[in-house]
Design a protein around this motif. Structure first.
Motif, short mmCIF file in Angstrom:
data_model
loop_
_atom_site.label_atom_id
_atom_site.label_comp_id
_atom_site.label_asym_id
_atom_site.label_seq_id
_atom_site.Cartn_x
_atom_site.Cartn_y
_atom_site.Cartn_z
N GLU A 164 29.95 28.42 41.17
CA GLU A 164 30.96 27.62 41.63
C GLU A 164 32.33 28.31 41.54
O GLU A 164 33.25 28.09 42.62
CB GLU A 164 31.03 26.08 41.06
N THR A 165 32.53 29.29 40.68
CA THR A 165 33.87 30.10 40.79
C THR A 165 33.96 30.91 42.14
O THR A 165 35.05 30.91 42.81
CB THR A 165 33.95 31.04 39.64
N ALA A 166 32.74 31.43 42.45
CA ALA A 166 32.75 32.24 43.56
C ALA A 166 33.18 31.49 45.01
O ALA A 166 33.80 31.83 45.83
CB ALA A 166 31.40 33.16 43.72
N VAL A 167 32.45 30.49 44.73
CA VAL A 167 32.74 29.33 45.95
C VAL A 167 34.32 28.88 46.14
O VAL A 167 34.93 28.89 47.45
CB VAL A 167 31.86 28.12 46.04
N ARG A 168 34.74 28.52 44.83
CA ARG A 168 36.05 27.84 45.04
C ARG A 168 37.11 29.17 45.35
O ARG A 168 38.12 28.78 45.82
CB ARG A 168 36.43 27.40 43.60
N THR A 169 37.01 30.29 44.99
CA THR A 169 37.55 31.36 45.24
C THR A 169 37.73 31.80 46.76
O THR A 169 38.85 31.74 47.13
CB THR A 169 37.27 32.79 44.63
N VAL A 170 36.75 31.55 47.66
CA VAL A 170 36.60 31.70 48.96
C VAL A 170 37.30 30.53 49.64
O VAL A 170 38.13 30.37 50.54
CB VAL A 170 35.16 31.83 49.41
N MET A 171 37.08 29.14 49.15
CA MET A 171 37.56 27.90 49.65
C MET A 171 39.14 28.27 49.46
O MET A 171 39.94 27.65 50.34
CB MET A 171 37.32 26.94 48.81
N GLU A 215 41.10 30.79 49.02
CA GLU A 215 42.01 31.83 49.91
C GLU A 215 41.88 31.66 51.45
O GLU A 215 42.95 31.92 51.86
CB GLU A 215 41.10 33.09 49.85
N LYS A 216 40.92 30.58 52.02
CA LYS A 216 41.27 30.10 53.32
C LYS A 216 41.27 31.22 54.36
O LYS A 216 41.59 31.00 55.40
CB LYS A 216 42.47 29.07 53.48
N THR A 217 40.88 32.43 53.95
CA THR A 217 40.66 33.53 54.83
C THR A 217 39.58 33.46 55.50
O THR A 217 39.32 34.17 56.56
CB THR A 217 41.00 34.86 54.42
N ALA A 218 38.36 33.14 55.00
CA ALA A 218 37.03 32.95 55.65
C ALA A 218 36.32 31.67 55.03
O ALA A 218 36.71 31.08 53.88
CB ALA A 218 36.16 34.09 54.96
N LYS A 219 35.41 31.13 56.01
CA LYS A 219 34.60 30.13 55.35
C LYS A 219 33.48 30.48 54.73
O LYS A 219 33.04 31.55 54.65
CB LYS A 219 34.27 29.33 56.55
N PRO A 220 32.86 29.46 53.58
CA PRO A 220 31.71 29.97 52.91
C PRO A 220 30.53 30.71 53.87
O PRO A 220 30.05 31.36 53.34
CB PRO A 220 31.28 28.48 52.13
N SER A 222 30.17 17.79 43.11
CA SER A 222 31.41 18.08 44.03
C SER A 222 32.10 19.42 43.48
O SER A 222 32.48 19.57 42.10
CB SER A 222 32.55 17.00 43.85
N ILE A 223 32.54 20.57 44.17
CA ILE A 223 32.97 21.73 43.88
C ILE A 223 34.12 21.81 44.66
O ILE A 223 35.23 22.59 43.95
CB ILE A 223 32.06 22.84 44.20
N TRP A 224 34.54 21.25 45.74
CA TRP A 224 35.53 21.33 46.49
C TRP A 224 36.17 20.26 47.13
O TRP A 224 34.81 19.83 47.85
CB TRP A 224 35.80 22.60 47.38
N PRO A 225 37.12 19.62 47.27
CA PRO A 225 38.32 20.09 46.66
C PRO A 225 38.32 19.86 45.11
O PRO A 225 37.48 19.19 44.59
CB PRO A 225 39.33 19.15 47.15
N THR A 226 39.16 20.46 44.52
CA THR A 226 39.34 20.27 43.05
C THR A 226 40.37 19.37 42.68
O THR A 226 40.95 18.71 43.63
CB THR A 226 39.72 21.68 42.34
N GLY A 227 40.24 18.80 41.60
CA GLY A 227 41.23 17.65 41.18
C GLY A 227 40.30 16.32 41.28
O GLY A 227 39.32 16.23 41.63
#
Length: 167
Positions: free
Chosen positions: A17-24, A26-31, A70-75
């Motif tokens: 999930e850390t790899a997924v959250r990092t991509v989400m 950054e918003k520069t690329a989609k998963p 659920s991984i994203w959004p966080t919180g």
């Protein structure tokens, strides 16, 4: 989540999930652009994908079951809305998406058992899902095959399956 007919779902594999959250974040690329993925429009992981898993396990689909994590959004997830969405609600990522869930390893392992010889039978059983009725049988066959390949690769690499949902 607004799960309407325009729901776009992309299933992908990632190490954690850390790899997924990092991509989400950054918003520069989609998963789906970053990780190996399968586009599966309107195939939500909670209902439609579980119908395929039930077909794989040759049992009847039963709604409910353990929810995907659920991984994203966080919180914290917001309260349940009562009535029309306000402007503040429309700015909340829990209301607007995209959303990412981690599928259980049991789901991954079930999908990894897809065999070519079973594709016609699986497509016929899965096509009973109301959400899939407009899809031609050839598309269902291809989708089942691609999900199976993705799951096998994830399992072999000791990765997890995820689904990103967007409206």
């Amino acid at each position: 989540m607004n799960l309407d007919l325009d729901l776009q779902t992309d299933y992908f594999r990632a190490s954690d999930e850390t790899a997924v959250r990092t991509v989400m974040a950054e918003k520069t690329a989609k998963p789906a652009e970053t990780f190996e993925s399968v586009r599966a429009k309107r195939v939500d992981p909670t209902t439609v994908l579980r119908r395929l898993v039930a077909a794989l396990e040759t049992k009847e689909f039963e709604p409910g079951g353990a929810p995907d994590r659920s991984i994203w959004p966080t919180g914290p997830q917001p309260w349940v809305m009562e009535g029309e969405a306000t402007e503040v609600d429309r700015e909340n990522p829990w209301m607007t998406g995209p959303w990412v869930v981690e599928l259980s390893d049991e789901t991954r392992d079930a999908l990894a058992t897809v065999e070519r010889k079973r594709l016609p039978e699986l497509a016929a059983r899965w096509a009973r899902a109301e959400e899939l009725r407009p899809l031609p049988n050839a598309e269902l066959l291809q989708l089942i095959h691609r999900l199976g390949v993705l799951a096998r690769r994830a399992k072999k690499a000791d990765q997890h399956l995820y689904c990103v949902l967007s409206g």
